[in-house]
Write an enzyme that holds these catalytic residues in place. Structure first.
Site, PDB file in Angstrom:
ATOM      1  N   SER A   1       0.822  -1.202   0.000  1.00 44.36           N
ATOM      2  CA  SER A   1       0.000   0.000   0.000  1.00 44.36           C
ATOM      3  C   SER A   1       0.863   1.262   0.000  1.00 44.36           C
ATOM      4  O   SER A   1       2.029   1.232   0.412  1.00 44.36           O
ATOM      5  CB  SER A   1      -0.907   0.010   1.222  1.00 44.36           C
ATOM      6  OG  SER A   1      -1.601  -1.214   1.284  1.00 44.36           O
TER       7      SER A   1
HETATM    8  C1  LIG Z   1      -3.526  -4.702  -0.014  1.00 48.94           C
HETATM    9  S1  LIG Z   1      -2.814  -6.252   0.289  1.00 48.94           S
HETATM   10  C2  LIG Z   1      -2.166  -6.093   1.924  1.00 48.94           C
HETATM   11  C3  LIG Z   1      -1.053  -5.112   2.093  1.00 48.94           C
HETATM   12  C4  LIG Z   1      -0.114  -5.542   3.154  1.00 48.94           C
HETATM   13  N1  LIG Z   1      -0.578  -5.304   4.479  1.00 48.94           N
HETATM   14  C5  LIG Z   1       1.259  -4.963   2.920  1.00 48.94           C
HETATM   15  O1  LIG Z   1       1.777  -4.247   3.750  1.00 48.94           O
HETATM   16  O2  LIG Z   1       1.826  -5.293   1.894  1.00 48.94           O
HETATM   17  C6  LIG Z   1      -4.241  -7.266   0.634  1.00 48.94           C
HETATM   18  C7  LIG Z   1      -3.891  -8.673   1.006  1.00 48.94           C
HETATM   19  O3  LIG Z   1      -5.022  -9.297   1.591  1.00 48.94           O
HETATM   20  C8  LIG Z   1      -4.991 -10.648   1.240  1.00 48.94           C
HETATM   21  N2  LIG Z   1      -6.295 -11.240   1.471  1.00 48.94           N
HETATM   22  C9  LIG Z   1      -7.410 -11.158   0.699  1.00 48.94           C
HETATM   23  N3  LIG Z   1      -8.407 -11.874   1.241  1.00 48.94           N
HETATM   24  C10 LIG Z   1      -7.930 -12.415   2.377  1.00 48.94           C
HETATM   25  C11 LIG Z   1      -8.476 -13.279   3.368  1.00 48.94           C
HETATM   26  N4  LIG Z   1      -9.725 -13.721   3.270  1.00 48.94           N
HETATM   27  N5  LIG Z   1      -7.696 -13.631   4.413  1.00 48.94           N
HETATM   28  C12 LIG Z   1      -6.409 -13.207   4.511  1.00 48.94           C
HETATM   29  N6  LIG Z   1      -5.838 -12.409   3.595  1.00 48.94           N
HETATM   30  C13 LIG Z   1      -6.580 -12.006   2.538  1.00 48.94           C
HETATM   31  C14 LIG Z   1      -4.565 -10.615  -0.199  1.00 48.94           C
HETATM   32  O4  LIG Z   1      -4.097 -11.882  -0.621  1.00 48.94           O
HETATM   33  C15 LIG Z   1      -3.506  -9.551  -0.179  1.00 48.94           C
HETATM   34  O5  LIG Z   1      -2.252 -10.100   0.051  1.00 48.94           O
END
Ligand SMILES: C[S@@+](CC[C@H](N)C(=O)[O-])C[C@H]1O[C@@H](n2cnc3c(N)ncnc32)[C@H](O)[C@@H]1O
Length: 396
Positions: free
Chosen positions: A107
């Protein structure tokens, strides 16, 4: 608080980024993120970005970045206040290929810091993160708390979780990183003092509230219209099992897997054509000011799917497109340069543009309440209720 000792290799770039983030922030946001700015110079971003990715920098168009062929361009993107797409189509497509659907990103620093600051951490808390992604936010939590055992991060994608754990280990961080569906939280280590959801949600999972102790805080990107920016939501958990909080800023995140909006059904008939004098770009500006929660109050089924330059009737036009969640309704409104009125198409048996226009007018009639006057209550039956001006001082 003894922060983790971490080594940033590109100190000059990291310092420039921290200064730029602080300079560009509005005064209240600058004050909010001030204690967290050092995370940008202490937690090395370069270790959390793959060699090939897609950068959406603040100061230019999106572009593929490749560390091996253009290190300077890659570093410029890594130390820029923009987001970086690190995975597409759950890993099936090259992250640098814009044709794929983004499924993970690092992000934008200014947004990450706002969310981290809104957690209100003193330093002793146990934190559950949903959506490890690259692991940078996890590292920032470890850095702040100084004790990795108090950070539990859940990532649904096994390959991302493994890579994040590797990157974290490379800087000496060893939090618990689990591959699991974060929609159900992680009861194994509950209760938490804080839950930091880093993927967009339309509906707040009650599990996150249930697993947080009373007085604890759950922060999340609330994205009722995936594809457009959403709202930072800060919920405080009450002792009756509910949670209440306000919208505090805007943000854009990849959606929680189960809440992704799939392909919309084909445009439903019958279709009606009309014109409006309300410029769709005015509505778009309003969405960023407080209209987004107002839509959730009055027309929760209405989803703004895309806004921006597009083609309409063979001409370049600025187009807003709407769809109906759970139905086949759709609408679009186009602003064609040189035209005084704005053509509207609506179909699928529901007039979505008319509904949006009515909600906009109601919002304007109330004096354009800002996002912070709206909030959400989540109750133990899992229902979420968006409100305007909760009755302060009139407790039953
Ligand atoms: C915007 S990214 C997160 C950014 C992260 N915190 C970083 O610093 O890079 C969103 C993440 O949420 C994960 N995600 C989506 N659905 C999810 C779920 N049901 N449980 C856990 N993770 C999930 C995606 O795979 C993705 O890696």
């Amino acid at each position: 608080m003894p922060p983790h000792a971490m080594t940033v290799r590109h100190v000059a770039q990291a310092r420039r980024l921290a200064k730029a983030v602080a300079r560009r922030a509005k005064p209240d946001v600058r004050e909010l993120i001030r204690p967290w700015l050092a995370a940008l110079t202490d937690v090395p971003r370069e270790l959390f970005v793959p060699d090939v990715a897609w950068a959406d920098p603040r100061d230019g168009p999106g572009r593929r970045i490749d560390r091996l062929t253009d290190l300077d361009g890659w570093l410029h993107a890594v130390y820029n206040d923009g987001s970086i797409i690190t995975q597409r189509d759950d890993g099936a497509t090259d992250p640098g290929d814009p044709a794929g659907r983004p499924s993970c990103s690092l992000s934008a620093p200014s947004i990450s810091l706002q969310f981290l600051a809104r957690l209100g951490l003193r330093g002793h808390e146990k934190v559950l993160e949903i959506g490890t992604g690259t692991g940078w936010t996890t590292a920032a939590l470890c850095w702040w708390l100084g004790e990795d055992a108090r950070v539990i991060s859940v990532e649904v994608d096994g390959a991302l979780a493994r890579q994040a754990a590797k990157s974290l280990a490379a800087i000496g961080c060893h939090p618990t990183v689990l591959t699991a569906d974060g929609a159900i939280g992680y009861p194994g280590a509950a209760p938490y003092d804080r839950v930091h959801v880093t993927c967009g949600v339309r509906t707040v999972s009650y599990a996150w509230i249930e697993q947080t102790r009373p007085g604890g805080i759950v922060v999340l990107p609330w994205m009722p219209s995936p594809g457009r920016w959403g709202e930072q939501l800060v919920l405080r958990v009450l002792d009756d099992g509910s949670a209440v909080g306000r919208f505090t800023g805007d943000c854009g995140y990849m959606m929680l897997r189960a809440q992704r909006v799939g392909d919309w059904p084909a445009y439903g008939e019958p279709m009606e054509e009309s014109v409006t004098r309300l410029d769709p770009r005015t509505v778009d500006d309003a969405l960023a000011e407080g209209l987004m929660p107002a839509l959730a109050v009055h027309t929760p089924h209405l989803v703004v799917t895309t806004t921006g330059w597009d083609r309409y009737d063979g001409e370049d036009a600025w187009v807003m497109r709407l769809r109906e969640a759970g139905g086949s309704g759709w609408a679009l409104c186009a602003a064609i340069p040189g035209n005084g009125d704005y053509p509207v198409l609506q179909g699928g048996g529901v007039r979505l543009w008319d509904q949006l226009q009515a909600t906009y007018m109601d919002w304007a009639r109330r004096g354009c309440p800002s996002r912070s006057r709206y909030g959400m209550t989540v109750t133990p039956d899992g229902k979420q209720h968006v409100w305007l001006n909760i009755d302060e001082g009139r407790l039953p």
